[in-house]
Design a protein around this motif. Structure first.
Motif, mmCIF file in Angstrom:
data_model
loop_
_atom_site.group_PDB
_atom_site.id
_atom_site.type_symbol
_atom_site.label_atom_id
_atom_site.label_comp_id
_atom_site.label_asym_id
_atom_site.label_seq_id
_atom_site.Cartn_x
_atom_site.Cartn_y
_atom_site.Cartn_z
ATOM 1 N N TRP A 24 0.817 -1.213 0.000
ATOM 2 C CA TRP A 24 0.000 0.000 0.000
ATOM 3 C C TRP A 24 0.850 1.261 0.000
ATOM 4 C CZ3 TRP A 24 -3.191 -1.915 4.677
ATOM 5 C CH2 TRP A 24 -3.916 -3.044 4.312
ATOM 6 N N GLY A 25 1.866 1.280 -0.847
ATOM 7 C CA GLY A 25 2.684 2.480 -0.986
ATOM 8 C C GLY A 25 3.894 2.527 -0.075
ATOM 9 N N GLU A 26 4.114 1.493 0.713
ATOM 10 C CA GLU A 26 5.268 1.465 1.630
ATOM 11 C C GLU A 26 6.489 0.818 0.997
ATOM 12 O OE1 GLU A 26 5.640 2.499 4.915
ATOM 13 O OE2 GLU A 26 3.710 3.490 4.784
ATOM 14 N N LYS A 37 3.821 -3.959 9.017
ATOM 15 C CA LYS A 37 3.630 -3.334 7.704
ATOM 16 C C LYS A 37 3.242 -4.349 6.633
ATOM 17 C CE LYS A 37 6.604 0.678 8.182
ATOM 18 N NZ LYS A 37 7.752 1.403 7.628
ATOM 19 N N MET A 88 -4.867 3.144 10.930
ATOM 20 C CA MET A 88 -4.778 4.550 10.528
ATOM 21 C C MET A 88 -4.859 5.475 11.736
ATOM 22 S SD MET A 88 -7.138 4.561 7.093
ATOM 23 C CE MET A 88 -7.085 6.334 6.885
ATOM 24 N N ASN A 91 -1.697 4.941 14.087
ATOM 25 C CA ASN A 91 -0.466 5.540 13.559
ATOM 26 C C ASN A 91 -0.631 7.001 13.155
ATOM 27 O OD1 ASN A 91 0.953 3.101 13.775
ATOM 28 N ND2 ASN A 91 0.149 2.411 11.800
ATOM 29 N N ASP A 93 -2.018 8.116 10.591
ATOM 30 C CA ASP A 93 -1.701 8.177 9.172
ATOM 31 C C ASP A 93 -3.015 8.115 8.399
ATOM 32 O OD1 ASP A 93 -0.753 7.985 6.597
ATOM 33 O OD2 ASP A 93 0.112 5.978 6.845
ATOM 34 N N TYR A 94 -3.544 9.264 8.048
ATOM 35 C CA TYR A 94 -4.857 9.348 7.403
ATOM 36 C C TYR A 94 -4.697 9.496 5.891
ATOM 37 C CZ TYR A 94 -5.943 10.066 12.278
ATOM 38 O OH TYR A 94 -6.026 9.918 13.629
ATOM 39 N N SER A 95 -3.845 8.670 5.345
ATOM 40 C CA SER A 95 -3.541 8.728 3.919
ATOM 41 C C SER A 95 -4.771 8.382 3.079
ATOM 42 C CB SER A 95 -2.416 7.739 3.602
ATOM 43 O OG SER A 95 -2.269 7.585 2.215
ATOM 44 N N PHE A 96 -4.933 9.141 2.036
ATOM 45 C CA PHE A 96 -5.996 8.918 1.061
ATOM 46 C C PHE A 96 -5.857 7.522 0.451
ATOM 47 C CE2 PHE A 96 -7.694 9.605 -3.284
ATOM 48 C CZ PHE A 96 -8.971 10.012 -2.950
ATOM 49 N N PHE A 97 -4.608 7.050 0.283
ATOM 50 C CA PHE A 97 -4.341 5.758 -0.328
ATOM 51 C C PHE A 97 -4.670 4.588 0.598
ATOM 52 C CE2 PHE A 97 -1.506 8.710 -2.570
ATOM 53 C CZ PHE A 97 -2.024 8.548 -3.843
ATOM 54 N N LEU A 98 -4.825 4.839 1.866
ATOM 55 C CA LEU A 98 -5.305 3.823 2.801
ATOM 56 C C LEU A 98 -6.820 3.927 2.984
ATOM 57 C CD1 LEU A 98 -2.611 3.999 5.625
ATOM 58 C CD2 LEU A 98 -2.864 2.235 3.884
#
Length: 131
Positions: A24-26, A37, A88, A91, A93-98
């Motif tokens: 997922w982008g990591e 992860k 989310m 962490n 981490d409110y990424s749009f990609f998640l």
């Protein structure tokens, strides 16, 4: 409606496998050194993705087992989405990609389940197979 869900399940399977390969982008799944992860992406690659593809095919072909697998897969989508939402928030981490894949899985899983209950697929199919 079956055609739409069949296509959605197949697309979700493809995106689960491809997205899982890149965690997922990591980065590439094979270079990750932290289990946290990699565990959900690995589950997408070896279980959720292939199951989604099989289920989507079964739904498109209007097979009885496709609907049953659809309900099972929907449960996995909802559970997986909740895991992603928890990670989310945890962490921060409110990424749009998640958010988008998790929200999509939640909506597809809930909608398929509600529709199956509303249309009484299971009861009708069980009755047809018994007699």
């Amino acid at each position: 409606m079956n055609k739409m869900f069949g296509i959605l399940f197949i697309l979700t399977g493809v995106f689960a496998i491809v997205g899982g390969l890149y965690t997922w982008g990591e980065g590439n799944i094979f270079i990750q050194n932290e289990l946290v992860k990699a565990w959900i992406p690995w589950a997408d690659i070896i279980f959720t993705g292939p199951l989604s593809l099989i289920c989507g095919y079964g739904i498109l072909r209007n097979y009885y087992w496709g609907k049953i697998l659809g309900l099972s897969t929907s449960g996995i989508y909802v559970f997986g989405s909740v895991l992603v939402f928890i990670s989310m928030v945890w962490n921060r981490d409110y990424s749009f990609f998640l958010l988008i894949p998790a929200l999509s899985g939640l909506l597809i899983g809930m909608a398929f389940t509600v529709l199956a209950i509303k249309e009484k697929w299971i009861i009708t199919e069980l009755h047809n197979h018994q007699g």
